[in-house]
Design a protein around this motif. Structure first.
Motif, PDB file in Angstrom:
ATOM      1  N   UNK A 240      32.254  51.368  27.643  1.00  9.07           N
ATOM      2  CA  UNK A 240      33.004  51.462  28.938  1.00  9.07           C
ATOM      3  C   UNK A 240      33.422  50.233  29.531  1.00  9.07           C
ATOM      4  N   UNK A 241      33.861  49.265  28.867  1.00 10.60           N
ATOM      5  CA  UNK A 241      34.440  48.183  29.423  1.00 10.60           C
ATOM      6  C   UNK A 241      35.441  47.505  29.032  1.00 10.60           C
ATOM      7  N   UNK A 242      36.353  46.568  29.183  1.00 12.36           N
ATOM      8  CA  UNK A 242      37.021  46.225  28.821  1.00 12.36           C
ATOM      9  C   UNK A 242      36.950  44.484  28.767  1.00 12.36           C
ATOM     10  N   UNK A 243      37.238  43.422  28.130  1.00 17.22           N
ATOM     11  CA  UNK A 243      37.969  41.860  28.124  1.00 17.22           C
ATOM     12  C   UNK A 243      39.164  41.646  29.155  1.00 17.22           C
ATOM     13  N   UNK A 244      38.492  41.454  30.373  1.00 15.59           N
ATOM     14  CA  UNK A 244      40.389  40.674  30.867  1.00 15.59           C
ATOM     15  C   UNK A 244      40.429  39.352  30.584  1.00 15.59           C
ATOM     16  N   UNK A 245      41.688  39.823  30.361  1.00 17.95           N
ATOM     17  CA  UNK A 245      42.342  38.372  30.016  1.00 17.95           C
ATOM     18  C   UNK A 245      42.496  37.191  30.671  1.00 17.95           C
ATOM     19  N   UNK A 246      42.296  37.994  32.381  1.00 16.65           N
ATOM     20  CA  UNK A 246      42.190  36.977  33.092  1.00 16.65           C
ATOM     21  C   UNK A 246      40.783  36.211  33.908  1.00 16.65           C
ATOM     22  N   UNK A 247      40.129  36.680  32.937  1.00 14.83           N
ATOM     23  CA  UNK A 247      38.434  36.039  33.102  1.00 14.83           C
ATOM     24  C   UNK A 247      38.668  35.024  32.597  1.00 14.83           C
ATOM     25  N   UNK A 248      38.169  34.194  33.890  1.00 14.13           N
ATOM     26  CA  UNK A 248      37.515  32.525  33.221  1.00 14.13           C
ATOM     27  C   UNK A 248      36.533  32.631  32.806  1.00 14.13           C
ATOM     28  N   UNK A 249      35.448  33.535  32.478  1.00 16.52           N
ATOM     29  CA  UNK A 249      34.449  33.967  32.204  1.00 16.52           C
ATOM     30  C   UNK A 249      33.863  35.070  32.389  1.00 16.52           C
ATOM     31  N   UNK A 250      33.351  35.323  31.213  1.00 14.77           N
ATOM     32  CA  UNK A 250      32.651  36.284  31.011  1.00 14.77           C
ATOM     33  C   UNK A 250      31.298  36.078  29.744  1.00 14.77           C
ATOM     34  N   UNK A 251      30.107  37.003  30.678  1.00 17.12           N
ATOM     35  CA  UNK A 251      28.714  36.772  29.903  1.00 17.12           C
ATOM     36  C   UNK A 251      27.988  37.568  29.270  1.00 17.12           C
ATOM     37  N   UNK A 252      27.902  38.396  28.554  1.00 20.32           N
ATOM     38  CA  UNK A 252      27.138  39.197  27.766  1.00 20.32           C
ATOM     39  C   UNK A 252      25.836  39.573  27.529  1.00 20.32           C
ATOM     40  N   UNK A 253      25.118  39.298  28.329  1.00 21.60           N
ATOM     41  CA  UNK A 253      23.398  39.274  28.837  1.00 21.60           C
ATOM     42  C   UNK A 253      22.908  40.530  27.655  1.00 21.60           C
TER      43      UNK A 253
END
Length: 361
Positions: A171-184
């Motif tokens: 349901x979501x993608x990891x964006x290349x431009x995102x500085x930090x992605x936390x998967x809780x």
């Protein structure tokens, strides 16, 4: 932390709408060792192995069943390969996309304007296993098919399984431009659901984030993957194997793997995972309990003085080792850093109260 850094926090729980599909597969750019040029490939074989490892951990379950063996793995792996084959997905990169002869735009190996095929899911794989179990005439396989039909049902949405949050299209993608992605995953059950989620997330992050980096260091962006509470993976052999594999793979793509844990003894008792730790160029040791310091001394070759410091140092102090050099350091967060790093609930409430009062002034 993610939001404070301008990133996003994604919650994976039994009640969230987030779905991470273990079967997602992406093309990758590799550097030809002979010509030095990059080319885009799709490795179904590697993906089948990664998916099989995840499904094996599911099949073992929280009891780490001894019933799961090489025959079980063979059955799982064959069905996974058949799932990709049924969708026409091969080692040809174009097989990932819906065929449309009128739309063939390609820029830097990115297929623009193309519609990607729906991926296999745990649900579709489980239905295939059920069909193969009915068709099976091999006595040696009968028990293993029966076992998989029984235990894997809990991971499917069709049968309202209690652990079906990995069944479906992502349901979501990891964006290349995102500085930090936390998967809780903090809302998942701790004994088995969390380590399973960690393993599947590692596989998915490899596919969606790490693998997209170039093997050419001159082109590759600097990326980092952090695995918190990594000790939870250790009871599950396939998870440990993937952690080792990812550490080795990521290094080739200018991606660092940061393993964070408060329980070193568990790592000490798992010799097969120690290579991930000892081969790391940078290590940060914070205050240690006397009961574990000897394990650290043995594995990391700490001096007597370094070991003594780690059992007497104050909060916020630590030992930083880079290569063969060590230095004592004191970590002093700023007031702003304290606001989003504090984990004490009463202190969090006090900080929030102070923030609101400051806004009124």
């Amino acid at each position: 932390v993610a939001e404070a850094l301008g990133g996003v926090n994604v919650v994976l729980s039994p009640t969230s709408k987030t779905i991470i599909n273990l079967f997602d597969i992406e093309p990758e750019n590799i550097k030809d060792e002979i010509t030095g040029k990059e080319r885009t490939i799709l490795s179904v074989e590697n993906k089948v192995e990664d998916v099989t490892q995840g499904l094996l951990t599911m099949a073992r379950g929280s009891t780490r069943s001894k019933e799961v063996n090489e025959l079980t793995k063979q059955i799982i792996s064959e069905a996974v390969l058949e799932e990709y084959a049924a969708l026409g997905i091969t080692d040809n990169v174009e097989s990932l996309y819906v065929k449309d002869d009128n739309r063939r735009f390609e820029i830097n190996s990115n297929y623009l304007g193309r519609t990607k095929k729906q991926m296999p899911t745990i649900g579709s794989w489980y239905r295939r296993i059920c069909r193969k179990a009915e068709e099976n005439t091999n006595q040696d396989y009968r028990f293993h098919y029966s076992y998989l039909v029984k235990v894997m049902k809990q991971y499917t949405r069709e049968y309202q399984g209690q652990m079906a949050y990995f069944d479906g299209q992502s349901t979501f993608e990891l964006s290349e431009g995102m500085p930090f992605i936390n998967i809780d995953i903090s809302q998942l059950e701790e004994r088995f659901a969390r380590p399973l989620a960690q393993q599947i997330m590692l596989s998915w992050v490899w596919e969606k984030y790490v693998k997209k980096n170039s093997e050419d260091k001159a082109k590759a962006a600097k990326k980092r993957v952090l695995v918190d509470e990594a000790w939870m993976l250790l009871p599950y052999p396939e998870a440990v194997d993937f952690l080792n594999t990812m550490a080795r793979r990521a290094r080739k793509r200018n991606v660092s793997l940061a393993v964070i844990s408060q329980k070193f003894q568990d790592f000490y008792e798992k010799k097969e995972v120690q290579a991930v730790l000892t081969s790391s160029e940078t290590k940060l040791f914070l205050a240690q309990d006397k009961s574990e310091i000897e394990y650290l001394r043995e594995v990391f070759k700490l001096s007597e003085g370094e070991a003594s410091f780690l059992i007497t140092c104050s909060r916020g102090e630590g030992l930083l080792r880079v290569g063969g050099d060590s230095a004592i350091l004191a970590i002093q967060p700023t007031k702003k850093e304290f606001e989003f790093m504090e984990t004490n609930l009463s202190k969090q409430a006090a900080l929030e109260k102070a923030r609101k009062e400051a806004e009124k002034q």
